[in-house]
Design a protein around this motif. Structure first.
Motif, PDB file in Angstrom:
ATOM      1  N   VAL A 108      65.048  90.531 -60.493  1.00  0.00           N
ATOM      2  CA  VAL A 108      64.975  90.363 -61.953  1.00  0.00           C
ATOM      3  C   VAL A 108      63.516  90.294 -62.393  1.00  0.00           C
ATOM      4  N   SER A 109      63.136  91.136 -63.327  1.00  0.00           N
ATOM      5  CA  SER A 109      61.778  91.161 -63.875  1.00  0.00           C
ATOM      6  C   SER A 109      61.804  90.635 -65.315  1.00  0.00           C
ATOM      7  N   PRO A 110      60.622  90.398 -65.909  1.00  0.00           N
ATOM      8  CA  PRO A 110      60.590  89.871 -67.283  1.00  0.00           C
ATOM      9  C   PRO A 110      61.316  90.728 -68.313  1.00  0.00           C
ATOM     10  N   TYR A 137      56.918  83.332 -66.922  1.00  0.00           N
ATOM     11  CA  TYR A 137      58.142  84.007 -67.398  1.00  0.00           C
ATOM     12  C   TYR A 137      59.388  83.196 -67.042  1.00  0.00           C
ATOM     13  N   THR A 153      61.859  84.551 -64.160  1.00  0.00           N
ATOM     14  CA  THR A 153      61.546  84.218 -62.769  1.00  0.00           C
ATOM     15  C   THR A 153      62.430  83.074 -62.280  1.00  0.00           C
ATOM     16  N   ASP A 201      65.835  84.469 -61.380  1.00  0.00           N
ATOM     17  CA  ASP A 201      65.696  85.261 -60.154  1.00  0.00           C
ATOM     18  C   ASP A 201      65.604  84.354 -58.934  1.00  0.00           C
ATOM     19  N   VAL A 247      58.417  96.450 -55.230  1.00  0.00           N
ATOM     20  CA  VAL A 247      58.787  95.052 -55.048  1.00  0.00           C
ATOM     21  C   VAL A 247      59.574  94.973 -53.745  1.00  0.00           C
ATOM     22  N   THR A 255      56.559  97.835 -63.873  1.00  0.00           N
ATOM     23  CA  THR A 255      55.741  96.620 -63.880  1.00  0.00           C
ATOM     24  C   THR A 255      55.990  95.832 -62.599  1.00  0.00           C
ATOM     25  N   ALA A 256      55.215  94.780 -62.395  1.00  0.00           N
ATOM     26  CA  ALA A 256      55.513  93.831 -61.325  1.00  0.00           C
ATOM     27  C   ALA A 256      56.789  93.067 -61.685  1.00  0.00           C
ATOM     28  N   ALA A 257      57.367  92.370 -60.705  1.00  0.00           N
ATOM     29  CA  ALA A 257      58.568  91.571 -60.970  1.00  0.00           C
ATOM     30  C   ALA A 257      58.211  90.145 -61.389  1.00  0.00           C
ATOM     31  N   TYR A 258      56.992  89.717 -61.155  1.00  0.00           N
ATOM     32  CA  TYR A 258      56.544  88.350 -61.478  1.00  0.00           C
ATOM     33  C   TYR A 258      57.474  87.323 -60.831  1.00  0.00           C
ATOM     34  N   THR A 259      57.601  87.443 -59.514  1.00  0.00           N
ATOM     35  CA  THR A 259      58.488  86.551 -58.769  1.00  0.00           C
ATOM     36  C   THR A 259      57.875  85.150 -58.652  1.00  0.00           C
TER      37      THR A 259
END
Lengths: 184, 415
Positions: A57-59, A119, A122, A125, B197, B262-266
């Protein structure tokens, strides 16, 4: 370069051939790095999968599943599934998920979901893939949305009755959203 | 006979080797067959038979150090390489540092797949057997945890620990695997394919985003480490290996690569492996590991038991490329001498350095300072700390200083 070397040693056919092979391999390798010739040199064994679920899951929220939950619903779940490690108010030392509001730019930065994370997606996720620690991936989609909502509410980012789903969660603006420099 | 090359006893290695050679040529020692009556048991009795998977001598059994588990779960934590016990540049597989977020999974390769999907022309799935059929590459690369050496950041007084306990979240192996760009080419990248990712199949499902310019450079799906299939603790059956980048992005137990715009911003790339500055802003995706070096001998908690010549030896590396130079000081940085570099693997690998040093009981502070082939110079501890908020433990590459007392005790100090 290749032509000159070949001329110099052209009375030694094997040396000339060796140089030619080296030249071709080097060219092919350079091409691979640019994403050109790789497929032609590989067996291409990738298959279309029968069943594959996207869990990343991304923003943008595009991978969020259907379902929903509110902080009010999440409170009970949080107490039974999360509080033993994270504390009733989300502030168990070493495992904090709440608190630290406004501390990041100070001498004693205190990183939590509310004070630091950029975010809200996150949170969904991470809970879905990695929590609870000893029963990973055991929560339902609705339970995951509800616990996500409760942690956001513990940080006073959303209200108790706000419903989190694939449309609302990506719209939540986190307090430290502008706190990062992206180096790549 | 020997030439001093810097203050407090540092010697010219070439001069020392010549002097030693002359001594041997003089016939000081000649080997003789020991009389049977004086022989050891191993000379007079046949030894043990062959075995399937060898083990170290019982006289030289080594252990990982700093095995630290999270109070809420024994599988979450790290262990460090005992750098002070090793020489050369390769870390034995049993001693490679570990960092796991939910323990080590026991994966059956027949039931594990790697799927590439997202911003690609095709969604493709590969079995372990499939990947074994691809052309592979072999490279010797270091791997360093972004939080390595954190003790020297967080403790106000220098901790009296060994070099492995302080700095052992770095290891070096020969890695063999399939270049990632073969598989990305096969799937076909769309115009929005800016990031990959990687997601692990462990219970933590550890997930990290990597910019495409790095992912298509020298990243591999690693299948072998030092010649044998990956150990479970290092990602069996397959891991991402991103040379020169912080260890966390080399995702172990790799099961998915999602290609994204984009990045996933995990969780790990936002809340954990981001580097906070004093102004409250944090660097995200600061993947490259800085130029760094450590003296591994003499080092913390060792004792010099004789006066005379010692070899000062250590390791240097840089996420930007190769190591060009390592300088060593025996007087706390007042004077420096260039050490000999000894490794055939220079790019993104550990480099072993060595320089002789005469110790006659004088107090000393030993330090090393590496320069990489991009011209980056390892900072002092003070300069490294000044770069970030004091709470930041990541990407610390400051000088490691060892104090040697008149009694020969070697101790971690801040100098």
């Amino acid at each position: 370069m290749f032509t000159r070397n070949c001329l110099v040693v052209n009375h030694l056919g094997r040396v000339c051939l060796a140089l030619l092979v080296t030249f071709v391999v080097n060219q092919a390798h350079a091409g691979n790095n640019q994403g050109n010739l790789g497929v032609h040199l590989t067996p291409a064994l990738g298959q279309t999968p029968n069943l594959h679920i996207d869990n990343i899951v991304s923003p943008d929220g595009l991978a969020l599943p259907d379902g929903s939950g509110s902080a009010a619903e999440g409170k009970t779940l949080y107490i039974s599934a999360c509080a033993s490690c994270h504390g009733m108010s989300g502030m168990q030392p070493g495992n904090e998920v709440a608190g630290g509001k406004g501390s990041i730019g100070t001498d004693s930065p205190f990183k939590t979901v509310g004070s630091y994370w950029p975010y809200a997606t996150t949170l969904y996720d991470y809970i879905a893939r990695a929590m609870p620690y000893d029963k990973q991936k055991s929560l339902t989609v609705d339970e995951t949305y509800a616990i996500t909502a409760y942690v956001l509410e513990l940080n006073q980012i959303i209200k108790k009755d706000d419903v989190m789903d694939k449309h609302t969660l990506p719209k939540v603006v986190m307090p430290n959203a502008d706190g990062f420099n992206e180096l790549n | 006979m020997t030439e001093h090359v810097a203050g407090n006893g540092l010697l010219n290695r070439r001069g020392l080797l010549k002097a030693t050679g002359a001594g041997l040529a003089g016939g000081v020692l000649m080997p003789v067959m020991a009389p049977v009556s004086a022989a050891e048991d191993w000379m007079t009795t046949s030894g043990a038979p062959m075995d399937e998977y060898g083990a170290p001598s019982k006289h030289a059994r080594l252990k990982r150090v700093n095995i630290g588990a999270h109070p809420y779960g024994s599988g979450a934590g790290s262990s460090s390489t005992p750098l002070e016990k090793l020489n050369g540049t390769i870390t034995p597989n049993s001693l490679h540092f570990e960092r796991h977020h939910s323990g080590i999974p026991d994966i059956d390769p027949a039931r594990h797949t790697l799927t590439i999907y997202g911003e690609t022309n095709k969604k493709l799935q590969f079995s372990y057997e499939d990947l074994l059929a691809y052309p592979m590459e072999t490279h010797t690369y270091f791997l360093e945890c972004s939080g390595n050496s954190y003790s020297n950041v967080i403790f106000p007084e220098a901790a009296d620990k060994t070099v492995g306990e302080l700095n052992g979240l770095v290891s070096c192996s020969e890695w063999t695997g399939v270049p990632l760009h073969y598989l990305l080419d096969e799937a076909g990248l769309n115009s929005n394919a800016n990031w990959i990712v990687g997601e692990g199949a462990d219970a933590a499902g550890l997930t990290r985003s990597i910019p495409m310019k790095i992912a298509t450079k020298n990243v591999m799906i690693a299948l072998f480490q030092n010649g044998e299939p990956l150990r479970p603790a290092q990602g069996y059956p397959m891991r991402l290996f991103v040379p020169g980048s912080e260890g966390n992005v080399s995702v172990k137990w790799l099961q998915n690569i999602k290609v994204q715009k984009t990045a996933a911003y995990t969780k790990d790339e936002t809340s954990k492996y981001s580097d906070l500055h004093v102004d409250g802003k944090a660097d995200m995706f600061s993947l490259e590991m800085g130029v760094k070096s450590l003296i591994t001998s003499p080092s913390g908690k060792m004792k010099l038991n004789r006066k005379g010549v010692y070899e000062v030896s250590g390791l240097a590396w840089s996420g930007a490329g190769g190591i060009n130079q390592v300088e060593v000081s025996a007087d706390g940085g007042n004077s420096w001498a260039t050490a000999a570099l000894q490794s055939e693997h220079r790019n993104l690998s550990l480099m072993r350095f060595r320089i002789p040093w005469r110790w006659e009981g004088q107090p000393a502070v030993l330090q090393s300072r590496a320069t990489d082939d991009k011209g980056n110079v390892q900072p002092t501890r003070a300069a490294a700390l000044a770069k970030y908020s004091k709470s930041n433990i990541y990407h610390y590459n400051g000088t490691q200083s060892w104090q040697v007392t008149q009694a020969g005790v070697v101790k971690n100090v801040y100098a």
